[in-house]
Design a protein around this motif. Sequence first.
Motif, PDB file in Angstrom:
ATOM      1  N   LEU A 165      63.764 -31.461  62.860  1.00 56.05           N
ATOM      2  CA  LEU A 165      65.098 -31.816  61.896  1.00 56.05           C
ATOM      3  C   LEU A 165      65.617 -30.743  61.216  1.00 56.05           C
ATOM      4  O   LEU A 165      66.635 -30.886  60.556  1.00 56.05           O
ATOM      5  CB  LEU A 165      65.215 -33.262  61.781  1.00 56.05           C
ATOM      6  CG  LEU A 165      65.027 -34.311  62.698  1.00 56.05           C
ATOM      7  CD1 LEU A 165      65.194 -35.748  62.279  1.00 56.05           C
ATOM      8  CD2 LEU A 165      65.967 -34.215  63.788  1.00 56.05           C
ATOM      9  N   ARG A 166      64.635 -29.833  60.704  1.00 57.53           N
ATOM     10  CA  ARG A 166      64.940 -28.965  59.758  1.00 57.53           C
ATOM     11  C   ARG A 166      65.727 -27.539  60.625  1.00 57.53           C
ATOM     12  O   ARG A 166      65.130 -27.179  61.603  1.00 57.53           O
ATOM     13  CB  ARG A 166      63.658 -28.431  58.848  1.00 57.53           C
ATOM     14  CG  ARG A 166      63.176 -29.434  58.201  1.00 57.53           C
ATOM     15  CD  ARG A 166      62.336 -28.763  56.961  1.00 57.53           C
ATOM     16  NE  ARG A 166      61.470 -29.713  56.154  1.00 57.53           N
ATOM     17  CZ  ARG A 166      60.770 -29.140  55.097  1.00 57.53           C
ATOM     18  NH1 ARG A 166      60.820 -28.075  54.632  1.00 57.53           N
ATOM     19  NH2 ARG A 166      60.070 -30.132  54.460  1.00 57.53           N
ATOM     20  N   ASP A 167      66.707 -27.152  59.842  1.00 57.70           N
ATOM     21  CA  ASP A 167      67.247 -25.856  60.311  1.00 57.70           C
ATOM     22  C   ASP A 167      66.447 -24.796  60.185  1.00 57.70           C
ATOM     23  O   ASP A 167      65.407 -24.870  59.143  1.00 57.70           O
ATOM     24  CB  ASP A 167      68.869 -25.655  59.929  1.00 57.70           C
ATOM     25  CG  ASP A 167      68.671 -25.682  58.331  1.00 57.70           C
ATOM     26  OD1 ASP A 167      67.804 -25.118  57.553  1.00 57.70           O
ATOM     27  OD2 ASP A 167      69.566 -25.968  57.620  1.00 57.70           O
ATOM     28  N   ALA A 168      66.970 -23.686  60.547  1.00 58.22           N
ATOM     29  CA  ALA A 168      65.946 -22.422  60.430  1.00 58.22           C
ATOM     30  C   ALA A 168      65.803 -22.060  59.051  1.00 58.22           C
ATOM     31  O   ALA A 168      64.661 -21.570  58.779  1.00 58.22           O
ATOM     32  CB  ALA A 168      66.787 -21.121  61.195  1.00 58.22           C
ATOM     33  N   ASP A 169      66.929 -22.053  58.159  1.00 61.89           N
ATOM     34  CA  ASP A 169      66.781 -21.800  56.682  1.00 61.89           C
ATOM     35  C   ASP A 169      65.917 -22.767  56.084  1.00 61.89           C
ATOM     36  O   ASP A 169      64.917 -22.350  55.170  1.00 61.89           O
ATOM     37  CB  ASP A 169      67.899 -21.921  56.118  1.00 61.89           C
ATOM     38  CG  ASP A 169      68.913 -20.473  56.340  1.00 61.89           C
ATOM     39  OD1 ASP A 169      68.371 -19.626  57.154  1.00 61.89           O
ATOM     40  OD2 ASP A 169      70.162 -20.854  56.401  1.00 61.89           O
TER      41      ASP A 169
END
Length: 444
Positions: A386-390
Amino acid sequence: MSTLGFSTRQLHAGDEHDGPHRPRATPIHLTAGFVFDDFDQAHSRFAGTDDGFSYTRVGNPTNAAAERRIADLESGTGALLVSTGQAAVATTILALVNTGDHVLSSSSIYEGTRELLRDDLARLGVAVDFVSDPNDSAAWAAGIRPNTRLVFAESIPNPKNDVLDIAALAGIAHRNGVPLVVDNTLATPYLLRPIEHGADIVIHSASKFLAGHGTVLGGVIVDAGSFPWVAHAAAYPQLAETRGPDGRTVVERSPHTAFLEFARRVAMRYGPAPSPLNAFLILQGIETLSLRVQRQSDSALHLAQWLERHPHVESVDYSGLASSPHHALAERYLPRGYGGVLAVTVRGGTAGARAFTNALRVFTRMTHLGDVRSLVLHPATTTHVLRDADELAAGGIGPGLLRLSIGLEDLPDLIADLDQALTAAAQASEPVPAQVPERALAAV
């Protein structure tokens, strides 16, 4: 039993051989409730003037035996066993905060805990901030507010295997009148006891190394019994100001285990009661804790050193390596070993990680830690999906990073399995030869 050695205490601490039969193994009291001798005893148990048991959601002799042993091993004054590690985290936080309060946490923590802090506490009106570098003392000091009610971190976070400077963080928390809560799941009390370095509350997912066999769920909260709640009564009115029907506060009733007694009430209301069968299996696991963790730590160090030299490996995260930025802290806090969990980044990104994972034969593909069997997981597509790329990049979770939990298998078998899986990963990440168009073939 603090004068005895750890391995002796993991077998004997908290034992009570009561009753006519005196069994050597802890009995499993698999019952919902307990019989009262008479009308008055029922009243006294509900009123808290009798230490006996009434209902397993409140307490159980098997669960209490596990609590006594874990508290002894962690150098605490008492412990509370709950149904899961996440229940231990939630119960601890709910016992300490009120609407409008603030929690300061390391960002390098179990992802489920991070989501609980970030998402669920916000709905309850509790603010949370994260410190990106868990050993940046200035960031911790700057992050504490007047309404901060706890500082939270992990002794050895996963999957990056950084090591927390517990004493430094405890000093910052205490200078600001705030308790330090440390999740010690990956270190276990065999490798590290945070209370001895200033932590006030210690949490475990007992499902992991304590139980050790991947069969049960459980969580535990250990109270150091040393935080001065009365000196900060306005911040923690539920412990030091609110008076019960007997006219006393929780601190007045239980001066050395006030937090723990209040946490037990929270757990009673929300109901994360562990099964006595699970408590029994956790106790059995603890009996071999030092043997397992020492073997797992030794094997993990050997594998980390071997992986660091492998041509198909990009990097290895393990505090036992001299190349680790956390090695100096690990030498200070983990003299017996550096733990059984490490992260390896294979070349080839996600494609390499997929091929590596699918090629493994001895390692089990499974979301768990601390098992007697070696386990593998790809955080970017599972626990951290659920974490984005950044956010992944900020947390050091690259597409080729895999978490390895080392078990008790023979070391040569683990090396052979990793070696053939790394070969598969390298082949999967090799560039595919360009296809020659059919028209060009016809022209040749």
